[in-house]
Design a protein around this motif. Structure first.
Motif, PDB file in Angstrom:
ATOM      1  N   ALA A  75       0.829  -1.207   0.000  1.00 53.91           N
ATOM      2  CA  ALA A  75       0.000   0.000   0.000  1.00 53.91           C
ATOM      3  C   ALA A  75       0.863   1.256   0.000  1.00 53.91           C
ATOM      4  CB  ALA A  75      -0.922  -0.001   1.217  1.00 53.91           C
ATOM      5  N   GLY A  76       1.954   1.245   0.778  1.00 54.10           N
ATOM      6  CA  GLY A  76       2.849   2.389   0.802  1.00 54.10           C
ATOM      7  C   GLY A  76       3.511   2.628  -0.534  1.00 54.10           C
ATOM      8  N   ARG A  77       3.949   1.563  -1.183  1.00 51.61           N
ATOM      9  CA  ARG A  77       4.576   1.699  -2.501  1.00 51.61           C
ATOM     10  C   ARG A  77       3.562   2.201  -3.533  1.00 51.61           C
ATOM     11  NH1 ARG A  77       9.329  -2.182  -3.538  1.00 51.61           N
ATOM     12  NH2 ARG A  77      10.243  -2.386  -1.465  1.00 51.61           N
ATOM     13  N   ARG A  78       2.349   1.691  -3.467  1.00 53.77           N
ATOM     14  CA  ARG A  78       1.336   2.126  -4.433  1.00 53.77           C
ATOM     15  C   ARG A  78       0.980   3.596  -4.233  1.00 53.77           C
ATOM     16  NH1 ARG A  78      -2.155  -3.516  -4.182  1.00 53.77           N
ATOM     17  NH2 ARG A  78      -1.236  -4.423  -6.062  1.00 53.77           N
ATOM     18  N   ARG A  79       0.905   4.013  -3.003  1.00 49.09           N
ATOM     19  CA  ARG A  79       0.502   5.399  -2.729  1.00 49.09           C
ATOM     20  C   ARG A  79       1.478   6.396  -3.358  1.00 49.09           C
ATOM     21  NH1 ARG A  79       0.455   4.859   2.194  1.00 49.09           N
ATOM     22  NH2 ARG A  79       2.531   5.655   2.675  1.00 49.09           N
ATOM     23  N   THR A  80       2.763   6.212  -3.127  1.00 45.60           N
ATOM     24  CA  THR A  80       3.725   7.174  -3.658  1.00 45.60           C
ATOM     25  C   THR A  80       3.966   6.965  -5.156  1.00 45.60           C
ATOM     26  OG1 THR A  80       5.464   5.723  -2.783  1.00 45.60           O
ATOM     27  CG2 THR A  80       4.889   7.681  -1.502  1.00 45.60           C
ATOM     28  N   ALA A  81       3.818   5.741  -5.638  1.00 48.37           N
ATOM     29  CA  ALA A  81       3.961   5.511  -7.079  1.00 48.37           C
ATOM     30  C   ALA A  81       2.877   6.256  -7.850  1.00 48.37           C
ATOM     31  CB  ALA A  81       3.902   4.020  -7.392  1.00 48.37           C
ATOM     32  N   VAL A  82       1.654   6.223  -7.352  1.00 46.81           N
ATOM     33  CA  VAL A  82       0.568   6.956  -8.007  1.00 46.81           C
ATOM     34  C   VAL A  82       0.840   8.460  -7.959  1.00 46.81           C
ATOM     35  CG1 VAL A  82      -1.882   7.555  -7.826  1.00 46.81           C
ATOM     36  CG2 VAL A  82      -1.164   5.166  -7.681  1.00 46.81           C
ATOM     37  N   GLN A  83       1.384   8.938  -6.865  1.00 49.23           N
ATOM     38  CA  GLN A  83       1.745  10.356  -6.784  1.00 49.23           C
ATOM     39  C   GLN A  83       2.774  10.716  -7.850  1.00 49.23           C
ATOM     40  OE1 GLN A  83       3.127  11.192  -2.811  1.00 49.23           O
ATOM     41  NE2 GLN A  83       1.171  10.672  -1.851  1.00 49.23           N
ATOM     42  N   LEU A  84       3.772   9.850  -8.039  1.00 55.71           N
ATOM     43  CA  LEU A  84       4.795  10.141  -9.049  1.00 55.71           C
ATOM     44  C   LEU A  84       4.215  10.067 -10.458  1.00 55.71           C
ATOM     45  CD1 LEU A  84       7.681  10.885  -9.662  1.00 55.71           C
ATOM     46  CD2 LEU A  84       8.275   8.447  -9.639  1.00 55.71           C
ATOM     47  N   LEU A  85       3.334   9.109 -10.695  1.00 55.98           N
ATOM     48  CA  LEU A  85       2.681   9.042 -12.003  1.00 55.98           C
ATOM     49  C   LEU A  85       1.980  10.357 -12.333  1.00 55.98           C
ATOM     50  CD1 LEU A  85       1.079   5.469 -11.966  1.00 55.98           C
ATOM     51  CD2 LEU A  85       2.921   6.253 -13.459  1.00 55.98           C
ATOM     52  N   GLU A  86       1.249  10.878 -11.367  1.00 58.89           N
ATOM     53  CA  GLU A  86       0.535  12.137 -11.596  1.00 58.89           C
ATOM     54  C   GLU A  86       1.516  13.279 -11.833  1.00 58.89           C
ATOM     55  OE1 GLU A  86      -2.706  12.667 -12.032  1.00 58.89           O
ATOM     56  OE2 GLU A  86      -2.854  10.480 -11.987  1.00 58.89           O
ATOM     57  N   ALA A  87       2.615  13.287 -11.092  1.00 65.78           N
ATOM     58  CA  ALA A  87       3.580  14.371 -11.211  1.00 65.78           C
ATOM     59  C   ALA A  87       4.350  14.330 -12.534  1.00 65.78           C
ATOM     60  CB  ALA A  87       4.563  14.319 -10.041  1.00 65.78           C
ATOM     61  N   LEU A  88       4.488  13.144 -13.112  1.00 66.20           N
ATOM     62  CA  LEU A  88       5.273  13.010 -14.346  1.00 66.20           C
ATOM     63  C   LEU A  88       4.440  13.148 -15.610  1.00 66.20           C
ATOM     64  CD1 LEU A  88       7.668  10.045 -13.452  1.00 66.20           C
ATOM     65  CD2 LEU A  88       8.143  12.494 -13.370  1.00 66.20           C
ATOM     66  N   ARG A  89       3.127  13.150 -15.478  1.00 59.69           N
ATOM     67  CA  ARG A  89       2.296  13.250 -16.675  1.00 59.69           C
ATOM     68  C   ARG A  89       2.596  14.561 -17.398  1.00 59.69           C
ATOM     69  NH1 ARG A  89      -0.747   8.917 -16.424  1.00 59.69           N
ATOM     70  NH2 ARG A  89      -1.632   8.228 -14.426  1.00 59.69           N
ATOM     71  N   GLY A  90       2.710  14.458 -18.710  1.00 55.11           N
ATOM     72  CA  GLY A  90       2.977  15.648 -19.494  1.00 55.11           C
ATOM     73  C   GLY A  90       4.429  15.835 -19.870  1.00 55.11           C
ATOM     74  N   ILE A  91       5.346  15.065 -19.261  1.00 59.48           N
ATOM     75  CA  ILE A  91       6.742  15.160 -19.685  1.00 59.48           C
ATOM     76  C   ILE A  91       6.865  14.485 -21.044  1.00 59.48           C
ATOM     77  CG2 ILE A  91       9.122  14.493 -19.207  1.00 59.48           C
ATOM     78  CD1 ILE A  91       8.523  14.593 -16.273  1.00 59.48           C
ATOM     79  N   PRO A  92       7.272  15.208 -22.071  1.00 55.01           N
ATOM     80  CA  PRO A  92       7.317  14.609 -23.408  1.00 55.01           C
ATOM     81  C   PRO A  92       8.375  13.514 -23.507  1.00 55.01           C
ATOM     82  CG  PRO A  92       8.351  16.771 -23.409  1.00 55.01           C
ATOM     83  CD  PRO A  92       7.707  16.617 -22.065  1.00 55.01           C
ATOM     84  N   GLY A  93       8.079  12.492 -24.300  1.00 54.14           N
ATOM     85  CA  GLY A  93       9.042  11.427 -24.553  1.00 54.14           C
ATOM     86  C   GLY A  93       9.175  10.414 -23.449  1.00 54.14           C
TER      87      GLY A  93
END
Length: 408
Positions: free
Chosen positions: A275-293
Motif C-alpha cells: 500500500a505504501g509503494r502504491r501510494r507514492t507511485a501513483v503520486q509520481l505518475l501524476e507528477a510526471l504526466r505531461g513530460i514529453p518522450g
C-alpha cells in the motif's frame, strides 16, 4: 536527499516482531523445518493468502523456480519459453534440469512477455512457458494460459517481484459468467493475485524483495501431485512416511525455521508495504504526466518492486546518469544485456560441455534488446518513500529530461 534503501534499516520493515520470532525459534531448540512448525505455518498462511491448496517453502526464490521446473518434468533437451528481461535465477533452474531456455520477445511498453512472440516459438519440444511479472507489473498470464492449454504445456509464474500484484478481472461473457465459468459478480471476476493462473507460481523472500528473510522462497500450486513432486525434490527425494527411503532424485532446498519465522513476521506487514509503494507511485505518475518522450507504467495491479519508465525515443542511460548525479537511485536497462545475449552461453555449462544449449541458436529479441540498450529506466522503489521524495524525483526527472532533450 537520502532515499531509503532495502539494504539499510530505513528501507526495511524489520523490527521487534522479527527479533521476537527469531528468539521464539532459538529458544525452542529446533531450527530445522522438518521437525519444526514455523515453515509449515508459513506455507499455510501463504497458500491462504493466494487461495491455493499448497505452498512449498524452500531456501530461495531460485530454488522455488527449480521446484516449478521439476513439476513441469521436462525431458533432457526439452524447451521452456521465457523472457530475456529477468534475473538469471529464472533461467538457471531450466539448465539445472537439462532443459533449454527459449527466449521470446517482450511488450516494449512494460518488458513483460509478448504472448504473440511466445506463440511463434512453440515447437515439438516445448514443455512449459515461464512468465515473469516484471517489476511488479502483471504479465499477460491469461493469454499465456490459453496458449499453454491449447498446446498441452505447463505455465509457471515467476512472482519474485510481484507480491500482491493483481491480475485484471476475467472478461465477462454474455451469459453473465467469466471465462473460467464463475459468477461474473463473484470471486472469479474480482481481484486475483498474481500466482493463481499458472500450474505453479514462485515467490521470493530475498533481501531486495517486498518482504524478506534474507533468502527464501515458496512454490504455489493447486495440484496435489505437483505439490508432492516438489516437496520430495526439496527434501532429497526423502519419503519420510516410509522411513529412510529416497523415492526420487532431489536436492536439499529446505527453508530453515529461522527464515520461516522472520518471513511470517514480514508477511503480516506485506499489505502495508505494498500500500505504501502504491501510494507514492501513483503520486509520481501524476507528477510526471505531461513530460514529453516519457511513457509511464500502467498502475493497474502494479505492486511496484521498481518504478519503471520507458523512453520510446531512447536516451535512458543519459537520463539515468543525470538522476543518479542528483542522488536518485536510478539505472538504465535493468540488465547489462538481455539474457539471450549474456556471456554465459559462450562458455561451458556442465564440465567442458555446453549441453544442453550447444546445438541451440537463440532467437533475436529486438524489443528486449532495445529496451535494455536504450529505452528502459528503473528507479528503486520503497514503502518508506514520502511525498517529498516523490516531488524531488519529479522535479529532477522534468529538469533532466529537458536537459537531455528527451522528446525533442
Amino acid at each position: 536527499m537520502k532515499f531509503p534503501s532495502m539494504a539499510e534499516p530505513d528501507g526495511r520493515t524489520l523490527g521487534d516482531e522479527e527479533v521476537a520470532a527469531l528468539e521464539r525459534v532459538i529458544r525452542s531448540g529446533m531450527l530445522n523445518s522438518v521437525w519444526g512448525t514455523e515453515a509449515r505455518a508459513l506455507e499455510r498462511e501463504i497458500a491462504e493468502l493466494h487461495g491455493v491448496r499448497h505452498a512449498v517453502a524452500c531456501s530461495s526464490g531460485t530454488a522455488a523456480l527449480h521446484l516449478a521446473v521439476v513439476a513441469a518434468a521436462p525431458d533432457p533437451g526439452d524447451e521452456i519459453i521465457t523472457t530475456p528481461i529477468t534475473d538469471f535465477g529464472t533461467v538457471a533452474p531450466i539448465l539445472a534440469q537439462n532443459a533449454v531456455p527459449v527466449f521470446a520477445d517482450v511488450d516494449p511498453s512494460d518488458g513483460n512477455l509478448d504472448p504473440a512472440a511466445v506463440a511463434a516459438l512453440i515447437g515439438p519440444r516445448t514443455r512449459a512457458i515461464m512468465a515473469v511479472h516484471l517489476f511488479g507489473a502483471p504479465a499477460r498470464v491469461d493469454e499465456l494460459r490459453a496458449l499453454a492449454d491449447a498446446h498441452g504445456l505447463a505455465l509457471i509464474e515467476d512472482c519474485a517481484q510481484a507480491w500482491l500484484t493483481e491480475l485484471p478481472p476475467l472478461a465477462a461473457r454474455s451469459d453473465g459468467t467469466d471465462q473460467a465459468g464463475a459468477d461474473a459478480d463473484g470471486g472469479g471476476a474480482g481481484v486475483r493475485p498474481a500466482g493463481t493462473v499458472g500450474d505453479v507460481a514462485c515467490l521470493s523472500l530475498q533481501q531486495w524483495k517486498h518482504i524478506t528473510c534474507g533468502d527464501g522462497g515458496l512454490a504455489l500450486t493447486g495440484d496435489d501431485e505437483l505439490a508432492h513432486r516438489m516437496r520430495l525434490f526439496s527434501d532429497k527425494g526423502w519419503d519420510r512416511a516410509a522411513g529412510r527411503s529416497h523415492a526420487t532424485f532431489g536436492l536439499n532446498y529446505r527453508m530453515t525455521e529461522l527464515q520461516a519465522a522472520v518471513a511470517r513476521a514480514q508477511l503480516a506487514k506485506l499489505p502495508g508495504v505494498v500500500a505504501g509503494r502504491r501510494r507514492t507511485a501513483v503520486q509520481l505518475l501524476e507528477a510526471l504526466r505531461g513530460i514529453p518522450g516519457v511513457r509511464l507504467p500502467r498502475p493497474e495491479g502494479h505492486s511496484w518492486w521498481l518504478f519503471p519508465v520507458v523512453l520510446p525515443g531512447g536516451g535512458a542511460a543519459e537520463l539515468a546518469g543525470r538522476l543518479r548525479a542528483a542522488g536518485i537511485p536510478a539505472r538504465a536497462g535493468y540488465l547489462e544485456e538481455p539474457l539471450h545475449r549474456a556471456p554465459v552461453w559462450q562458455g561451458p555449462i556442465y564440465g567442458t560441455s555446453r549441453y544442453p544449449v550447444r546445438d541451440h541458436t537463440f532467437h533475436a529479441c529486438p524489443e528486449a534488446e532495445r529496451m535494455v540498450a536504450e529505452t528502459l529506466l528503473v528507479i528503486d522503489w520503497n514503502e518508506n518513500y514520502t511525498s517529498e521524495h516523490v516531488r524531488f524525483i519529479a522535479r529532477e526527472m522534468a529538469a533532466s529530461a529537458s536537459r537531455s532533450g528527451i522528446g525533442h
